[in-house]
Scaffold this motif. Structure first.
Motif, PDB file in Angstrom:
ATOM      1  N   ALA A   1      45.059  58.758  32.265  1.00 13.86           N
ATOM      2  CA  ALA A   1      46.391  58.166  32.063  1.00 13.86           C
ATOM      3  C   ALA A   1      46.974  57.555  33.335  1.00 13.86           C
ATOM      4  N   ALA A   2      46.822  58.210  34.459  1.00 11.94           N
ATOM      5  CA  ALA A   2      47.386  57.675  35.705  1.00 11.94           C
ATOM      6  C   ALA A   2      46.716  56.359  36.084  1.00 11.94           C
ATOM      7  N   TYR A   3      45.413  56.251  35.841  1.00  9.76           N
ATOM      8  CA  TYR A   3      44.693  55.006  36.150  1.00  9.76           C
ATOM      9  C   TYR A   3      45.068  53.901  35.165  1.00  9.76           C
TER      10      TYR A   3
ATOM     11  N   ARG B   1      48.335  52.492  36.334  1.00  9.51           N
ATOM     12  CA  ARG B   1      48.162  51.623  37.500  1.00  9.51           C
ATOM     13  C   ARG B   1      47.624  50.255  37.082  1.00  9.51           C
ATOM     14  N   LEU B   2      46.678  50.246  36.164  1.00  6.79           N
ATOM     15  CA  LEU B   2      46.107  48.996  35.669  1.00  6.79           C
ATOM     16  C   LEU B   2      47.160  48.182  34.925  1.00  6.79           C
ATOM     17  N   GLN B   3      47.972  48.845  34.115  1.00  3.52           N
ATOM     18  CA  GLN B   3      48.989  48.134  33.344  1.00  3.52           C
ATOM     19  C   GLN B   3      50.134  47.624  34.210  1.00  3.52           C
ATOM     20  N   LYS B   4      50.353  48.222  35.363  1.00  2.00           N
ATOM     21  CA  LYS B   4      51.401  47.786  36.285  1.00  2.00           C
ATOM     22  C   LYS B   4      50.946  46.571  37.099  1.00  2.00           C
ATOM     23  N   ALA B   5      49.650  46.391  37.245  1.00  2.00           N
ATOM     24  CA  ALA B   5      49.105  45.334  38.103  1.00  2.00           C
ATOM     25  C   ALA B   5      49.281  43.949  37.489  1.00  2.00           C
TER      26      ALA B   5
ATOM     27  N   LYS C   1      31.571  51.425  37.312  1.00  2.00           N
ATOM     28  CA  LYS C   1      31.226  51.282  35.894  1.00  2.00           C
ATOM     29  C   LYS C   1      31.974  52.335  35.073  1.00  2.00           C
ATOM     30  N   GLY C   2      32.048  53.554  35.606  1.00  2.00           N
ATOM     31  CA  GLY C   2      32.777  54.617  34.924  1.00  2.00           C
ATOM     32  C   GLY C   2      34.262  54.330  34.812  1.00  2.00           C
ATOM     33  N   PHE C   3      34.825  53.643  35.805  1.00  2.00           N
ATOM     34  CA  PHE C   3      36.236  53.251  35.721  1.00  2.00           C
ATOM     35  C   PHE C   3      36.447  52.339  34.520  1.00  2.00           C
ATOM     36  N   PHE C   4      35.576  51.353  34.366  1.00  2.00           N
ATOM     37  CA  PHE C   4      35.697  50.461  33.211  1.00  2.00           C
ATOM     38  C   PHE C   4      35.520  51.237  31.902  1.00  2.00           C
ATOM     39  N   ASP C   5      34.564  52.163  31.860  1.00  2.00           N
ATOM     40  CA  ASP C   5      34.331  52.947  30.643  1.00  2.00           C
ATOM     41  C   ASP C   5      35.530  53.818  30.285  1.00  2.00           C
ATOM     42  N   ARG C   6      36.172  54.422  31.279  1.00  2.00           N
ATOM     43  CA  ARG C   6      37.222  55.399  31.022  1.00  2.00           C
ATOM     44  C   ARG C   6      38.636  54.823  31.005  1.00  2.00           C
ATOM     45  N   VAL C   7      38.834  53.642  31.616  1.00  2.00           N
ATOM     46  CA  VAL C   7      40.193  53.112  31.765  1.00  2.00           C
ATOM     47  C   VAL C   7      40.420  51.848  30.936  1.00  2.00           C
ATOM     48  N   PHE C   8      39.411  51.016  30.780  1.00  2.00           N
ATOM     49  CA  PHE C   8      39.546  49.792  29.977  1.00  2.00           C
ATOM     50  C   PHE C   8      39.357  50.175  28.508  1.00  2.00           C
TER      51      PHE C   8
ATOM     52  N   PRO D   1      41.362  40.716  23.263  1.00  2.00           N
ATOM     53  CA  PRO D   1      41.713  41.100  24.632  1.00  2.00           C
ATOM     54  C   PRO D   1      43.221  41.209  24.788  1.00  2.00           C
ATOM     55  N   SER D   2      43.655  42.189  25.596  1.00  2.00           N
ATOM     56  CA  SER D   2      45.097  42.393  25.717  1.00  2.00           C
ATOM     57  C   SER D   2      45.566  42.762  27.116  1.00  2.00           C
ATOM     58  N   LEU D   3      44.734  42.587  28.116  1.00  2.00           N
ATOM     59  CA  LEU D   3      45.137  42.919  29.475  1.00  2.00           C
ATOM     60  C   LEU D   3      45.791  41.693  30.117  1.00  2.00           C
ATOM     61  N   HIS D   4      46.799  41.176  29.427  1.00  2.00           N
ATOM     62  CA  HIS D   4      47.411  39.910  29.821  1.00  2.00           C
ATOM     63  C   HIS D   4      48.388  40.034  30.990  1.00  2.00           C
ATOM     64  N   ASN D   5      48.645  41.237  31.457  1.00  2.00           N
ATOM     65  CA  ASN D   5      49.450  41.406  32.670  1.00  2.00           C
ATOM     66  C   ASN D   5      48.669  40.964  33.912  1.00  2.00           C
ATOM     67  N   ILE D   6      47.352  40.940  33.823  1.00  2.00           N
ATOM     68  CA  ILE D   6      46.500  40.518  34.947  1.00  2.00           C
ATOM     69  C   ILE D   6      46.329  39.007  34.874  1.00  2.00           C
ATOM     70  N   ARG D   7      46.891  38.313  35.872  1.00  2.00           N
ATOM     71  CA  ARG D   7      46.822  36.855  35.848  1.00  2.00           C
ATOM     72  C   ARG D   7      45.967  36.262  36.967  1.00  2.00           C
ATOM     73  N   LYS D   8      45.332  37.147  37.733  1.00  2.00           N
ATOM     74  CA  LYS D   8      44.433  36.678  38.789  1.00  2.00           C
ATOM     75  C   LYS D   8      43.421  37.784  39.074  1.00  2.00           C
ATOM     76  N   VAL D   9      42.146  37.387  39.250  1.00  2.00           N
ATOM     77  CA  VAL D   9      41.071  38.345  39.515  1.00  2.00           C
ATOM     78  C   VAL D   9      40.194  37.803  40.629  1.00  2.00           C
ATOM     79  N   ALA D  10      39.798  38.689  41.520  1.00  2.00           N
ATOM     80  CA  ALA D  10      38.810  38.334  42.542  1.00  2.00           C
ATOM     81  C   ALA D  10      37.842  39.502  42.682  1.00  2.00           C
ATOM     82  N   ALA D  11      36.583  39.170  42.873  1.00  2.00           N
ATOM     83  CA  ALA D  11      35.567  40.176  43.167  1.00  2.00           C
ATOM     84  C   ALA D  11      34.969  39.837  44.524  1.00  2.00           C
ATOM     85  N   VAL D  12      34.835  40.835  45.369  1.00  2.00           N
ATOM     86  CA  VAL D  12      34.216  40.691  46.687  1.00  2.00           C
ATOM     87  C   VAL D  12      33.067  41.688  46.726  1.00  2.00           C
TER      88      VAL D  12
END
Length: 193
Positions: free
Chosen positions: A67-69, A72-76, A95-102, A117-128
Motif C-alpha cells: 500500500a505505501a508503494y 507513492r506511485l499514485q502521487k508521482a 521486476k517484483g516492484f512491477f508485479d506487486r505495485v502495478f 491503462p490507468s496510471l495517467h498521473n504519470i506524464r513523463k518517464v525516463a529509464a537510465v
C-alpha cells in the motif's frame, strides 16, 4: 513535478549508484520534488505472496503490504527508473516492484475482461540503465528492458507521455571516458526533465 525515482542496484560503490545519485541531485536542483525509492535500501520484498496472488484482482486496502508503494506511485507525476540490465532483464527486485505495485486498479483496470491503462498521473518517464554487453547482443535477444519501457510502460501511463530510454551498453569494455560521456548525457537529460 513530483518524481518517483525507482533505483535497483545493491552495491553503493557501483557506476549505477553514481548515476542514481546524480539523477536525484540534478532533478532536485531543477526544483522537482523527488521521492527517491532505493528498493535495496528500503528492503523491498519483490516476492508476490500466495495471498497477494489469490487476491490480485481484489481492491486493495491500507493493510495491503504494498500500500505505501502504491500511494507513492499514485502521487508521482513522473517516473525515473535507474537500474542495471542483468541477464537481458530487470533486476529481480525491480521486476517484483512491477508485479506487486502495478496492480489492477492502480496501473490498469479490467473492464469486461479487457485491460484499460490507468496510471495517467504519470506524464513523463525516463529509464537510465547499463548493459554489460553490446547493443548488438541486446538487440539479438530482443532487448526486453527497452521494449518493456518503450512499449508496456508507455501504454500504462498518460497517453502521449514523454518516454526516454538512456542506455550505456558494453559496460564490460567501458573506460573512464565512455562512462563520463554517458554521465554527461544523463545529466543533461535530468537537467531538462
Amino acid at each position: 513535478m513530483n518524481i518517483l525515482v525507482l533505483y535497483a542496484h545493491p552495491v553503493e560503490t557501483s557506476f549505477n549508484a553514481g548515476l542514481h545519485q546524480m539523477i536525484v541531485e540534478r532533478l532536485t536542483a531543477a526544483g522537482h520534488g523527488v521521492d527517491d525509492c532505493d528498493l535495496y535500501a528500503e528492503n523491498f520484498d519483490p516476492r508476490l505472496t500466495r495471498a497477494e496472488r489469490l487476491g490480485y484482482h481484489d481492491e486493495r486496502g491500507a493493510d495491503d503490504p504494498a500500500a505505501a508503494y502504491v500511494a507513492r506511485l499514485q502521487k508521482a507525476e513522473a517516473l525515473v527508473l535507474s537500474f542495471p540490465v542483468w541477464n537481458f532483464g530487470y533486476p529481480a527486485i525491480l521486476k517484483g516492484f512491477f508485479d506487486r505495485v502495478f496492480l489492477p486498479g492502480v496501473s490498469f483496470k479490467l473492464v469486461n475482461g479487457k485491460v484499460q491503462p490507468s496510471l495517467h498521473n504519470i506524464r513523463k518517464v525516463a529509464a537510465v540503465t547499463t548493459y554489460g554487453g553490446s547493443r548488438f547482443r541486446a538487440m539479438l535477444m530482443g532487448d526486453p528492458p527497452r521494449k518493456l519501457v518503450s512499449r508496456v510502460l508507455r501504454a500504462t501511463v498518460k497517453p502521449g507521455a514523454s518516454v526516454s530510454y538512456l542506455a550505456q551498453y558494453s559496460m564490460n569494455l567501458s573506460s573512464d571516458e565512455t562512462r563520463q560521456r554517458f554521465m554527461a548525457k544523463v545529466a543533461a537529460s535530468m537537467d531538462a526533465f
